[in-house]
Design an enzyme around this catalytic site. Structure first.
Site, PDB file in Angstrom:
ATOM      1  CG  HIS A 198      -1.751  -1.139   1.480  1.00  0.00           C
ATOM      2  ND1 HIS A 198      -2.886  -1.407   0.743  1.00  0.00           N
ATOM      3  CD2 HIS A 198      -1.650  -2.142   2.389  1.00  0.00           C
ATOM      4  CE1 HIS A 198      -3.451  -2.514   1.199  1.00  0.00           C
ATOM      5  NE2 HIS A 198      -2.735  -2.978   2.187  1.00  0.00           N
TER       6      HIS A 198
HETATM    7  O1  RIB Z   1      -5.322  -0.059   4.695  1.00  0.00           O
HETATM    8  C1  RIB Z   1      -3.933  -0.059   4.456  1.00  0.00           C
HETATM    9  C2  RIB Z   1      -3.259   0.993   5.280  1.00  0.00           C
HETATM   10  O2  RIB Z   1      -3.478   0.716   6.654  1.00  0.00           O
HETATM   11  C3  RIB Z   1      -1.731   0.993   5.090  1.00  0.00           C
HETATM   12  O3  RIB Z   1      -1.251   2.298   5.275  1.00  0.00           O
HETATM   13  C4  RIB Z   1      -1.265   0.116   6.212  1.00  0.00           C
HETATM   14  O4  RIB Z   1       0.065   0.434   6.638  1.00  0.00           O
HETATM   15  C5  RIB Z   1      -2.228   0.486   7.309  1.00  0.00           C
HETATM   16  O5  RIB Z   1      -1.776   1.689   7.909  1.00  0.00           O
END
Ligand code: RIB
Ligand code: CA
Length: 315
Positions: A245
């Site tokens: 992500h």
């Molecule tokens: O939903 C994904 C996000 O939530 C990413 O930033 C992961 O690190 C968590 O913080």
């Protein structure tokens, strides 16, 4: 004509994917000048996210980066964490020694305010990788900084991909929906990297082995973090690997041509408990609500992983 590196503040809740994003940023000095890194409560509580941030800076060989601790809970709601995804420490996978580099005494929110007041207007980009509590608190405490922010490029939200922490909401927005509402209504130029695009940035065996094959400590750590991190998403989604992500935020800053999206209206649900934290994205333009965000939906995953592996190989 080469541009000077873009000044950024990273706001983060490491988390294995945050850690990879921080490594990518610190490995890219020709593109990014990291003015400071602010830890926020999210994946794990604040004492762990600030510790993890310092561990990652030392792993990158950059113990002189200034790391600040920020807010330890959301604006209004109780803190929700994600040890089920990231493990008890937030960086489970490899064994990690405690950091030795210092944590700055200044609160992260004060650092954000002071930096935005000092740097020329519109020259600083904020890069939130976790809940938006620090950013929203800075905006509330010092509204004068809002028109000075160059851009906010954040990981958060979901539309076609729907939620990952509730059926409706993505984790970063869900943890602090009131903070997200402030940021999305701030009028600051927003680039949003939601699950719609991050779920297309999936690890697989070859991509993880490419990190390991770098033969460096950072490469080994990234491989071990993604080995650990991917088990949750593979079990839940039946996917081939884990979505990286947060590195999408940094990759966007380095090479926006890797991505595609639409400039649309995105608003945050803060009333209904059922859909709390949902990013209501008007992707099809069915309302006349003003566009406030570039909402990213596409990525060239092969080029993304090639950039990531090449840059981390520099450390
Ligand atoms: O939903 C994904 C996000 O939530 C990413 O930033 C992961 O690190 C968590 O913080
Ligand atoms: Ca994160």
């Amino acid at each position: 004509m080469t541009h000077p590196p873009r000044k950024i503040i990273i706001d983060t809740d490491p988390g294995q994917d945050d850690a990879v994003a921080i490594l990518l940023a610190l490995a890219s000095p020709e593109d990014l000048e990291v003015l400071g890194i602010c830890a926020v409560a999210g994946n794990v509580p604040l004492p762990l996210t600030e510790r993890n941030t310092r561990i990652v800076c030392e792993l990158a060989g950059k113990p002189d980066v200034r790391v600040f601790a920020g807010c330890d809970r959301p604006l209004e709601r109780p803190l929700v964490t994600a040890e089920h995804v990231h493990g008890k420490t937030g960086l489970d996978g490899p064994q990690l020694a405690d950091p030795t580099m210092p944590l700055q005494d200044q609160h992260a929110v004060d650092f954000i305010i002071e930096t935005l007041r000092r740097e020329p207007a519109h020259t600083v980009t904020l890069c939130p990788l976790g809940p938006l509590t620090n950013i929203a608190t800075a905006m509330q405490r010092a509204p004068d900084i809002i028109p000075r922010i160059g851009q906010i490029v954040l990981m958060g939200g979901a539309y076609f991909e729907v939620g990952n922490i509730t059926p409706a909401a993505e984790f970063n927005i869900y943890v602090d929906p009131h903070a997200a509402d402030i940021v999305f209504k701030s009028g600051v130029s927003l680039v949003v990297l939601p699950l719609d695009v991050t779920h297309k940035a999936l690890t697989n065996r070859a991509r993880i082995e490419a990190f390991r094959a770098l033969g460096t400590e950072p490469g080994r750590m990234v491989a071990e973090w993604t080995d650990f991190f991917e088990r949750f998403d593979m079990a839940k989604y039946g996917s081939e690997g884990a979505p990286l992500h947060d590195p999408c935020v940094i990759a966007y800053l380095i090479d926006p041509s890797l991505f595609e999206g639409r400039h649309i209206n995105v608003e945050i649900e803060v009333q209904s408990e059922l859909t709390m934290g949902m990013t209501v994205a008007d992707w099809w333009g069915v309302t006349d609500r003003p566009a406030n965000a570039l909402f990213i939906g596409g990525i060239d995953a092969d080029r993304f992983f090639a950039l990531l592996t090449d840059r981390i190989g520099r450390l």
